[in-house]
Scaffold this active site. Sequence first.
Site, PDB file in Angstrom:
ATOM      1  CE1 TYR A 118      -4.142  -1.923   0.579  1.00 30.20           C
ATOM      2  CE2 TYR A 118      -2.698  -3.278   1.923  1.00 30.20           C
ATOM      3  CZ  TYR A 118      -3.897  -3.094   1.252  1.00 30.20           C
ATOM      4  OH  TYR A 118      -4.843  -4.095   1.256  1.00 30.20           O
ATOM      5  CG  ASN A 141     -10.711  -1.719  -8.371  1.00 29.01           C
ATOM      6  OD1 ASN A 141     -11.209  -1.220  -9.373  1.00 29.01           O
ATOM      7  ND2 ASN A 141      -9.808  -2.681  -8.429  1.00 29.01           N
ATOM      8  CB  CYS A 149      -7.591  -3.963  -5.860  1.00 34.88           C
ATOM      9  SG  CYS A 149      -9.145  -4.845  -6.035  1.00 34.88           S
ATOM     10  CG  HIS A 150      -5.887  -9.812  -7.259  1.00 34.82           C
ATOM     11  ND1 HIS A 150      -6.572  -9.243  -8.322  1.00 34.82           N
ATOM     12  CD2 HIS A 150      -4.887 -10.549  -7.796  1.00 34.82           C
ATOM     13  CE1 HIS A 150      -6.005  -9.641  -9.453  1.00 34.82           C
ATOM     14  NE2 HIS A 150      -4.980 -10.426  -9.161  1.00 34.82           N
ATOM     15  CD  GLU A 176      -2.423 -12.191 -10.840  1.00 41.43           C
ATOM     16  OE1 GLU A 176      -1.440 -11.555 -10.430  1.00 41.43           O
ATOM     17  OE2 GLU A 176      -3.473 -11.647 -11.225  1.00 41.43           O
TER      18      GLU A 176
END
Length: 184
Positions: A118, A141, A149-150, A176
Site C-alpha cells: 500500500y 475499486n 487490487c488483489h 498468478e
Amino acid sequence: MDSHGPAGQRAVWAVVETDIGPLLLAATGDGLVNVVFHASGRVRATALDRLASRLGGAPVEAPDAPALAEAIRQVHAYFGGTRRDFDLPLDWSLVSGFNRQVLRELRAGVAFGSVVGYGELARRVGQPGAAQAVGTAMGSNPLPVVVPCHRVVESDGGIGGFGGGLETKRRLLALEGVLPEPLF
C-alpha cells in the site's frame, strides 16, 4: 426508462461463472465499468441498483452485447490460465480523483504474478504518506480483477484486506503464482 452511461451509451451487464464464483460484468459504450464479486441473488440486485443510480438508468442484461463480448472472453482466458493481463477499454466514470490515480497506476505498474505494498503504491502516485488512502482506493475499486487490487498487500507481508473476501484474494494470488494453491 432507458439506461445510459455518462456519455449517453446504454449500459449492459452479464454474469460470468469463474473459479472464484459468479462475476457481474457491466459495460457502457466507453468500456467495462464494473466488476462485482459473488454476483448472485441479493448481491447482483444490489449491484445493479447501485449502477442504475450512478449511470442514470438500469443496465440491461445482455450477455451477447458487443460491449461485453471481449471482456467475457478475456475473463475466461484469465481464469483458464492463458491470459495474464486484460486489454480492455475501461470506463472510469465510477471513480475519480486520488482513487482513480491510484487505480490507474495499479493497472499500469503492477504486473501479473507480482505484488505491491500500500505504501509503495502511495509513493508511486506522489503521496508517500497516503498508504491508508490507497487502502480506501482499493476498497472502492469498481473494476476488481481487471484492475488488480488483489495484488496490493501489506508491507509486513500480510495479505491485507479485500472487498471480495480474503479467500477470493488468496485464490487470485494463487492463480498468478504468488501464493501456493490452497490445500483444501
